[in-house]
Design a protein around this motif. Structure first.
Motif, PDB file in Angstrom:
ATOM      1  N   GLY A   1       2.813  11.978  -8.191  1.00  0.00           N
ATOM      2  CA  GLY A   1       2.691  13.018  -9.123  1.00  0.00           C
ATOM      3  C   GLY A   1       1.973  14.195  -8.438  1.00  0.00           C
ATOM      4  O   GLY A   1       2.175  15.342  -8.467  1.00  0.00           O
ATOM      5  N   THR A   2       0.878  13.856  -7.597  1.00  0.00           N
ATOM      6  CA  THR A   2       0.058  14.950  -7.060  1.00  0.00           C
ATOM      7  C   THR A   2       0.959  15.430  -6.093  1.00  0.00           C
ATOM      8  O   THR A   2       1.035  16.808  -6.000  1.00  0.00           O
ATOM      9  N   ALA A   3       1.920  15.064  -5.335  1.00  0.00           N
ATOM     10  CA  ALA A   3       2.714  15.557  -4.199  1.00  0.00           C
ATOM     11  C   ALA A   3       3.851  16.514  -4.902  1.00  0.00           C
ATOM     12  O   ALA A   3       4.052  17.545  -4.423  1.00  0.00           O
TER      13      ALA A   3
ATOM     14  N   PRO B   1       3.258  -1.681 -12.041  1.00  0.00           N
ATOM     15  CA  PRO B   1       4.409  -1.446 -11.084  1.00  0.00           C
ATOM     16  C   PRO B   1       4.284  -0.022 -10.586  1.00  0.00           C
ATOM     17  O   PRO B   1       4.035   0.869 -11.281  1.00  0.00           O
ATOM     18  N   GLY B   2       4.653   0.045  -9.037  1.00  0.00           N
ATOM     19  CA  GLY B   2       4.539   1.090  -8.416  1.00  0.00           C
ATOM     20  C   GLY B   2       3.362   1.412  -7.822  1.00  0.00           C
ATOM     21  O   GLY B   2       3.248   2.231  -7.072  1.00  0.00           O
ATOM     22  N   ASP B   3       2.231   0.930  -8.153  1.00  0.00           N
ATOM     23  CA  ASP B   3       1.032   1.103  -7.688  1.00  0.00           C
ATOM     24  C   ASP B   3       0.341  -0.059  -7.147  1.00  0.00           C
ATOM     25  O   ASP B   3       0.725  -1.323  -7.271  1.00  0.00           O
ATOM     26  N   GLN B   4      -0.424   0.168  -5.923  1.00  0.00           N
ATOM     27  CA  GLN B   4      -0.876  -0.957  -5.138  1.00  0.00           C
ATOM     28  C   GLN B   4      -2.031  -1.756  -5.972  1.00  0.00           C
ATOM     29  O   GLN B   4      -2.168  -2.909  -6.065  1.00  0.00           O
ATOM     30  N   VAL B   5      -2.851  -0.894  -6.767  1.00  0.00           N
ATOM     31  CA  VAL B   5      -3.963  -1.697  -7.566  1.00  0.00           C
ATOM     32  C   VAL B   5      -4.085  -0.792  -8.943  1.00  0.00           C
ATOM     33  O   VAL B   5      -3.537   0.671  -8.999  1.00  0.00           O
ATOM     34  N   PRO B   6      -4.341  -1.470 -10.006  1.00  0.00           N
ATOM     35  CA  PRO B   6      -4.691  -0.746 -11.373  1.00  0.00           C
ATOM     36  C   PRO B   6      -5.550   0.363 -11.107  1.00  0.00           C
ATOM     37  O   PRO B   6      -6.720   0.200 -10.510  1.00  0.00           O
TER      38      PRO B   6
ATOM     39  N   LEU C   1      -6.193  19.702  -6.576  1.00  0.00           N
ATOM     40  CA  LEU C   1      -5.654  18.334  -6.740  1.00  0.00           C
ATOM     41  C   LEU C   1      -5.763  17.567  -5.471  1.00  0.00           C
ATOM     42  O   LEU C   1      -6.153  16.242  -5.481  1.00  0.00           O
ATOM     43  N   VAL C   2      -5.482  18.073  -4.390  1.00  0.00           N
ATOM     44  CA  VAL C   2      -5.253  17.295  -3.030  1.00  0.00           C
ATOM     45  C   VAL C   2      -6.869  16.804  -2.567  1.00  0.00           C
ATOM     46  O   VAL C   2      -6.885  15.671  -2.264  1.00  0.00           O
ATOM     47  N   VAL C   3      -7.879  17.442  -3.182  1.00  0.00           N
ATOM     48  CA  VAL C   3      -9.120  16.923  -2.899  1.00  0.00           C
ATOM     49  C   VAL C   3      -9.671  15.917  -3.736  1.00  0.00           C
ATOM     50  O   VAL C   3     -10.242  14.910  -3.734  1.00  0.00           O
ATOM     51  N   ALA C   4      -9.408  16.441  -5.277  1.00  0.00           N
ATOM     52  CA  ALA C   4      -9.985  15.977  -6.444  1.00  0.00           C
ATOM     53  C   ALA C   4      -9.487  14.494  -6.527  1.00  0.00           C
ATOM     54  O   ALA C   4     -10.238  13.373  -7.052  1.00  0.00           O
ATOM     55  N   VAL C   5      -8.074  14.176  -6.542  1.00  0.00           N
ATOM     56  CA  VAL C   5      -7.732  12.879  -6.953  1.00  0.00           C
ATOM     57  C   VAL C   5      -8.215  11.718  -5.840  1.00  0.00           C
ATOM     58  O   VAL C   5      -8.822  10.798  -6.287  1.00  0.00           O
TER      59      VAL C   5
ATOM     60  N   VAL D   1      -6.138   5.260  -4.432  1.00  0.00           N
ATOM     61  CA  VAL D   1      -5.175   5.902  -5.259  1.00  0.00           C
ATOM     62  C   VAL D   1      -3.817   5.235  -5.237  1.00  0.00           C
ATOM     63  O   VAL D   1      -3.221   4.881  -4.411  1.00  0.00           O
ATOM     64  N   GLY D   2      -3.370   5.268  -6.487  1.00  0.00           N
ATOM     65  CA  GLY D   2      -1.969   4.357  -6.934  1.00  0.00           C
ATOM     66  C   GLY D   2      -0.927   5.151  -6.239  1.00  0.00           C
ATOM     67  O   GLY D   2      -1.077   6.580  -6.095  1.00  0.00           O
TER      68      GLY D   2
END
Length: 322
Positions: free
Chosen positions: A103-105, A288-293, A81-85, A96-97
């Motif tokens: 969620g990844t963390a 909401p909560g994300d910098q970009v869609p 996940l750390v690499v793929a996202v 990445v939003g």
């Protein structure tokens, strides 16, 4: 280098290969019609690139299983996940939003807690023929249930992919331990032949199931695969291979907390995916909560003479072909 450190090092490189393969599969799935059959995929170079990366990751994973127990090696797959996202986001030309990062963390934090509870000794026990057949039958029953018609097929296919891959890893460990065992037993037997066939079937099944799951995007399905894989493998290791958690009751509490955190991470990624793939949502509306869609599906540039269906936003162009 001792066996545990070698297992960790091999798992790290394996996770990187699997991450690159997941992004390649996602890009291919985003450009492939859902009705496309397996034979059509076999004629595409992008498919074989993904297969090659998965094969490299699998070989490194097999080597790691020879030096570490399932409860240690399998959770390290969360590093995929750390690499793929971020890799998938870069390929799609976006950032990445915040929700995806959270969620990844949380998923990694939870699986990291599970990793701390794992035993560190090299594997020495193997599955008997009845145990291997029983595991295979139970896995096929679960996969058949997850493959039933219904809502959210992507996440169900992702869960089935993670389970089959985890079971394939557990069966692979039986093969590696049996082959490298110097007790003088037969190298070829009905048990090892049966286990090898099951490994091949589940490994290929997991690959095809993940390809189907990634048609709806990369983030949430990859998180489900990453979570289901170590859970399935650890269940076999603890129930049938004599593996134990370190630390007694404290270890059990830590494992439960880690599981809760990982599940919460998967839920966040699932919500982000639902927003990013909703065709009714305005393409430029702030999330909401994300910098970009963030669009999870990684598509290829659309031909100029092909217009998108009414109501469906134009996908972001990919920066790399494949």
């Amino acid at each position: 280098m001792n066996a545990t450190l070698l297992a960790v090092a091999l798992s790290l490189v394996s996770a990187g290969a699997y991450a690159a393969a997941a992004v390649a599969q996602s890009r291919l799935a985003g450009r492939t019609d859902p009705s496309t059959g397996v034979l059509r995929l076999l004629g595409r170079g992008a498919w074989w690139s993904a297969v090659g990366l998965n094969a490299g990751g699998a070989l490194l994973h097999v080597a790691a299983l020879n030096f570490g127990p399932l409860t240690l090696v399998q959770p390290l797959g969360a590093l995929t996940l750390v690499v793929a996202v971020p890799l998938g986001a870069r390929a799609a030309g976006r950032r990445v939003g915040r929700t995806e990062w959270r969620g990844t963390a949380l998923t990694l934090l939870g699986l990291g807690a599970l990793l701390l509870t794992a035993g560190g000794s090299a594997p020495h026990e193997t599955l008997s023929l009845p145990e291997a057949l029983g595991v295979g039958a139970a896995t096929m029953a679960v996969v058949a249930g997850l493959g039933r018609p219904g809502a959210r097929p992507g996440l169900r296919h992702a869960a089935a992919s993670g389970i089959t891959s985890g079971v394939a890893s557990a069966l692979t460990q039986t093969l590696t331990v049996a082959v490298t065992d110097h007790s003088g037993g037969p190298l070829f037997s009905w048990r090892l032949l049966t286990v090898a066939l099951l490994v091949s079937a589940f490994a290929m099944g997991g690959l095809l199931l993940s390809q189907t799951a990634y048609r709806g995007g990369l983030g949430a399905p990859l998180a489900v695969v990453t979570l289901a894989n170590p859970v399935a493998a650890a269940a076999i290791g603890l129930a049938l291979l004599g593996e134990r958690l370190q630390g007694g009751p404290v270890s059990l509490v830590l494992a439960l907390l880690g599981t809760a955190a990982a599940v919460r991470g998967v839920v966040l990624l699932s919500r982000a995916q639902a927003r990013n793939t909703d065709p009714a949502a305005p393409p430029d509306a702030p999330v909401p909560g994300d910098q970009v869609p963030s669009r999870v599906v990684i598509g290829s540039p659309r031909r100029a003479d092909t217009a998108p269906p009414a109501g469906v936003p134009e996908p972001l162009p990919a920066h790399a072909s494949g």
